[in-house]
Motif scaffolding. Structure first.
Motif, PDB file in Angstrom:
ATOM      1  N   SER A  71       0.820  -1.219   0.000  1.00  0.00           N
ATOM      2  CA  SER A  71       0.000   0.000   0.000  1.00  0.00           C
ATOM      3  C   SER A  71       0.853   1.267   0.000  1.00  0.00           C
ATOM      4  O   SER A  71       0.366   2.341   0.337  1.00  0.00           O
ATOM      5  CB  SER A  71      -0.927  -0.007   1.213  1.00  0.00           C
ATOM      6  N   ALA A  72       2.112   1.160  -0.411  1.00  0.00           N
ATOM      7  CA  ALA A  72       3.020   2.312  -0.398  1.00  0.00           C
ATOM      8  C   ALA A  72       2.416   3.493  -1.149  1.00  0.00           C
ATOM      9  O   ALA A  72       1.861   3.350  -2.229  1.00  0.00           O
ATOM     10  CB  ALA A  72       4.363   1.929  -1.018  1.00  0.00           C
ATOM     11  N   GLY A  73       2.520   4.650  -0.540  1.00  0.00           N
ATOM     12  CA  GLY A  73       2.007   5.874  -1.156  1.00  0.00           C
ATOM     13  C   GLY A  73       0.544   6.139  -0.880  1.00  0.00           C
ATOM     14  O   GLY A  73      -0.029   7.078  -1.421  1.00  0.00           O
ATOM     15  N   THR A  74      -0.079   5.349  -0.011  1.00  0.00           N
ATOM     16  CA  THR A  74      -1.493   5.524   0.321  1.00  0.00           C
ATOM     17  C   THR A  74      -1.659   6.655   1.336  1.00  0.00           C
ATOM     18  O   THR A  74      -0.948   6.702   2.343  1.00  0.00           O
ATOM     19  CB  THR A  74      -2.086   4.228   0.912  1.00  0.00           C
ATOM     20  N   TYR A  75      -2.584   7.561   1.067  1.00  0.00           N
ATOM     21  CA  TYR A  75      -2.961   8.611   2.007  1.00  0.00           C
ATOM     22  C   TYR A  75      -4.402   8.360   2.441  1.00  0.00           C
ATOM     23  O   TYR A  75      -5.267   8.105   1.603  1.00  0.00           O
ATOM     24  CB  TYR A  75      -2.869  10.002   1.377  1.00  0.00           C
ATOM     25  N   CYS A  76      -4.638   8.452   3.713  1.00  0.00           N
ATOM     26  CA  CYS A  76      -5.988   8.333   4.260  1.00  0.00           C
ATOM     27  C   CYS A  76      -6.297   9.636   4.991  1.00  0.00           C
ATOM     28  O   CYS A  76      -5.481  10.108   5.795  1.00  0.00           O
ATOM     29  CB  CYS A  76      -6.066   7.155   5.224  1.00  0.00           C
ATOM     30  N   THR A  77      -7.450  10.203   4.709  1.00  0.00           N
ATOM     31  CA  THR A  77      -7.852  11.456   5.352  1.00  0.00           C
ATOM     32  C   THR A  77      -9.273  11.322   5.863  1.00  0.00           C
ATOM     33  O   THR A  77     -10.038  10.462   5.414  1.00  0.00           O
ATOM     34  CB  THR A  77      -7.772  12.646   4.380  1.00  0.00           C
ATOM     35  N   GLY A  78      -9.626  12.163   6.795  1.00  0.00           N
ATOM     36  CA  GLY A  78     -10.984  12.151   7.326  1.00  0.00           C
ATOM     37  C   GLY A  78     -11.131  13.149   8.446  1.00  0.00           C
ATOM     38  O   GLY A  78     -10.275  14.023   8.636  1.00  0.00           O
ATOM     39  N   GLU A  79     -12.215  13.007   9.175  1.00  0.00           N
ATOM     40  CA  GLU A  79     -12.542  13.915  10.271  1.00  0.00           C
ATOM     41  C   GLU A  79     -12.763  13.127  11.554  1.00  0.00           C
ATOM     42  O   GLU A  79     -13.385  12.076  11.541  1.00  0.00           O
ATOM     43  CB  GLU A  79     -13.828  14.693   9.969  1.00  0.00           C
ATOM     44  N   ILE A  80     -12.242  13.665  12.621  1.00  0.00           N
ATOM     45  CA  ILE A  80     -12.528  13.167  13.961  1.00  0.00           C
ATOM     46  C   ILE A  80     -13.633  14.058  14.517  1.00  0.00           C
ATOM     47  O   ILE A  80     -13.571  15.279  14.389  1.00  0.00           O
ATOM     48  CB  ILE A  80     -11.287  13.280  14.869  1.00  0.00           C
ATOM     49  N   ASN A  81     -14.664  13.466  15.091  1.00  0.00           N
ATOM     50  CA  ASN A  81     -15.711  14.243  15.759  1.00  0.00           C
ATOM     51  C   ASN A  81     -16.305  13.371  16.853  1.00  0.00           C
ATOM     52  O   ASN A  81     -17.308  12.710  16.653  1.00  0.00           O
ATOM     53  CB  ASN A  81     -16.785  14.707  14.788  1.00  0.00           C
ATOM     54  N   GLU A  82     -15.641  13.353  17.999  1.00  0.00           N
ATOM     55  CA  GLU A  82     -16.038  12.493  19.103  1.00  0.00           C
ATOM     56  C   GLU A  82     -16.528  13.330  20.274  1.00  0.00           C
ATOM     57  O   GLU A  82     -15.838  14.241  20.729  1.00  0.00           O
ATOM     58  CB  GLU A  82     -14.869  11.609  19.532  1.00  0.00           C
ATOM     59  N   VAL A  83     -17.715  13.002  20.768  1.00  0.00           N
ATOM     60  CA  VAL A  83     -18.362  13.756  21.834  1.00  0.00           C
ATOM     61  C   VAL A  83     -18.559  12.849  23.046  1.00  0.00           C
ATOM     62  O   VAL A  83     -18.982  11.708  22.909  1.00  0.00           O
ATOM     63  CB  VAL A  83     -19.743  14.286  21.376  1.00  0.00           C
ATOM     64  N   ARG A  84     -18.238  13.363  24.206  1.00  0.00           N
ATOM     65  CA  ARG A  84     -18.512  12.680  25.468  1.00  0.00           C
ATOM     66  C   ARG A  84     -19.120  13.697  26.423  1.00  0.00           C
ATOM     67  O   ARG A  84     -18.808  14.882  26.360  1.00  0.00           O
ATOM     68  CB  ARG A  84     -17.241  12.112  26.104  1.00  0.00           C
ATOM     69  N   TRP A  85     -19.993  13.231  27.326  1.00  0.00           N
ATOM     70  CA  TRP A  85     -20.584  14.087  28.355  1.00  0.00           C
ATOM     71  C   TRP A  85     -19.977  13.709  29.694  1.00  0.00           C
ATOM     72  O   TRP A  85     -19.769  12.528  29.973  1.00  0.00           O
ATOM     73  CB  TRP A  85     -22.094  13.898  28.402  1.00  0.00           C
ATOM     74  N   THR A  86     -19.688  14.697  30.526  1.00  0.00           N
ATOM     75  CA  THR A  86     -19.124  14.416  31.842  1.00  0.00           C
ATOM     76  C   THR A  86     -19.649  15.388  32.878  1.00  0.00           C
ATOM     77  O   THR A  86     -19.903  16.548  32.582  1.00  0.00           O
ATOM     78  CB  THR A  86     -17.576  14.458  31.806  1.00  0.00           C
ATOM     79  N   ASP A  87     -19.828  14.888  34.098  1.00  0.00           N
ATOM     80  CA  ASP A  87     -20.132  15.773  35.226  1.00  0.00           C
ATOM     81  C   ASP A  87     -19.038  15.652  36.278  1.00  0.00           C
ATOM     82  O   ASP A  87     -19.184  16.097  37.391  1.00  0.00           O
ATOM     83  CB  ASP A  87     -21.503  15.472  35.822  1.00  0.00           C
ATOM     84  N   GLY A  88     -17.946  15.044  35.905  1.00  0.00           N
ATOM     85  CA  GLY A  88     -16.797  14.882  36.793  1.00  0.00           C
ATOM     86  C   GLY A  88     -15.595  14.511  35.955  1.00  0.00           C
ATOM     87  O   GLY A  88     -14.895  15.365  35.451  1.00  0.00           O
ATOM     88  N   THR A  89     -15.402  13.199  35.771  1.00  0.00           N
ATOM     89  CA  THR A  89     -14.317  12.711  34.934  1.00  0.00           C
ATOM     90  C   THR A  89     -14.857  11.655  33.988  1.00  0.00           C
ATOM     91  O   THR A  89     -15.566  10.754  34.414  1.00  0.00           O
ATOM     92  CB  THR A  89     -13.189  12.089  35.779  1.00  0.00           C
ATOM     93  N   TYR A  90     -14.538  11.769  32.707  1.00  0.00           N
ATOM     94  CA  TYR A  90     -14.841  10.738  31.729  1.00  0.00           C
ATOM     95  C   TYR A  90     -13.516  10.142  31.274  1.00  0.00           C
ATOM     96  O   TYR A  90     -12.637  10.863  30.810  1.00  0.00           O
ATOM     97  CB  TYR A  90     -15.592  11.289  30.508  1.00  0.00           C
ATOM     98  N   GLY A  91     -13.376   8.850  31.369  1.00  0.00           N
ATOM     99  CA  GLY A  91     -12.178   8.179  30.880  1.00  0.00           C
ATOM    100  C   GLY A  91     -11.183   7.927  32.000  1.00  0.00           C
ATOM    101  O   GLY A  91     -11.505   8.074  33.162  1.00  0.00           O
ATOM    102  N   PRO A  92      -9.974   7.561  31.662  1.00  0.00           N
ATOM    103  CA  PRO A  92      -9.444   7.498  30.298  1.00  0.00           C
ATOM    104  C   PRO A  92      -9.985   6.283  29.542  1.00  0.00           C
ATOM    105  O   PRO A  92     -10.088   5.195  30.094  1.00  0.00           O
ATOM    106  CB  PRO A  92      -7.931   7.401  30.488  1.00  0.00           C
ATOM    107  N   ASN A  93     -10.329   6.515  28.308  1.00  0.00           N
ATOM    108  CA  ASN A  93     -10.849   5.492  27.408  1.00  0.00           C
ATOM    109  C   ASN A  93     -10.353   5.773  26.004  1.00  0.00           C
ATOM    110  O   ASN A  93      -9.931   6.884  25.692  1.00  0.00           O
ATOM    111  CB  ASN A  93     -12.385   5.518  27.365  1.00  0.00           C
ATOM    112  N   GLU A  94     -10.495   4.769  25.146  1.00  0.00           N
ATOM    113  CA  GLU A  94     -10.234   5.014  23.734  1.00  0.00           C
ATOM    114  C   GLU A  94     -11.383   5.870  23.208  1.00  0.00           C
ATOM    115  O   GLU A  94     -12.541   5.503  23.315  1.00  0.00           O
ATOM    116  CB  GLU A  94     -10.173   3.704  22.964  1.00  0.00           C
TER     117      GLU A  94
END
Length: 184
Positions: A71-94
């Motif tokens: 796969s030499a020369g392959t470019y992968c692009t995209g968007e990260i859009n990850e939402v979490r709700w917290t009232d103290g501590t969320y995570g650590p998680n993937e």
């Protein structure tokens, strides 16, 4: 007699923490950091974290380059859009993961923690770059650890993370243009 202050803290624990603890007990799991964080707010006079529900968002574009093997020369692009709700501590998680070229996996492990009575959120993140003969590899070839970003309520902070493959001189790489947002 119940002791409830003006922020909804009763007997040293917020309503959301009590609900979490009851739900967790019903499911047979331990109510983790959210209970601890809310209880901690009572110890400092009920100011930090009390009644705060924050929307913690990690977003932004990414680019990955695979420059080895079939796969030499392959470019992968995209968007990260990850939402979490917290009232103290969320995570650590993937929080997020993606693949490129059949040989690369990029992961973002993070946490979000409310740190004061103004709703300021501390984000913490580790960005991990795996490369091998397939994308399920455990061969960690690049990493950025212990990234810490402090974001005031209603604000966003941007930070670019560069991950390079240590084994092939950086020909394989990932760029994550992250925006950390603290919304209500």
């Amino acid at each position: 007699m119940r002791n409830t202050n003006h922020r909804g803290i009763r007997n040293g624990v917020s309503r959301s923490a009590r609900v979490l603890a009851v739900a967790a007990a019903a499911l047979g799991v331990v109510a983790g950091p959210a209970l601890t964080a809310s209880a901690a707010s009572a110890a400092d006079g009920g100011t930090a974290l009390a009644g705060s529900l924050r929307k913690a968002v990690i977003s932004g574009p990414f680019t990955i380059r695979d420059d080895e093997g079939w796969s030499a020369g392959t470019y992968c692009t995209g968007e990260i859009n990850e939402v979490r709700w917290t009232d103290g501590t969320y995570g650590p998680n993937e929080w997020w993961r993606t693949y490129c070229g059949g040989e690369i996996r990029v992961e973002l492990h993070a946490f979000a923690q409310i740190v004061d009575d103004k709703g300021t959120v501390l984000f913490g993140a580790d960005a991990l770059f795996y490369e091998g003969t397939k994308d399920t590899t455990t061969d960690l070839d690049g990493e950025v650890r212990d990234l810490r970003i402090l974001v005031a309520a209603g604000e966003s902070v941007s930070h670019t993370v560069y991950l390079k493959n240590k084994e092939n001189g950086g020909k394989d790489y990932a760029t994550l243009e992250l925006t950390f947002t603290n919304a209500s």
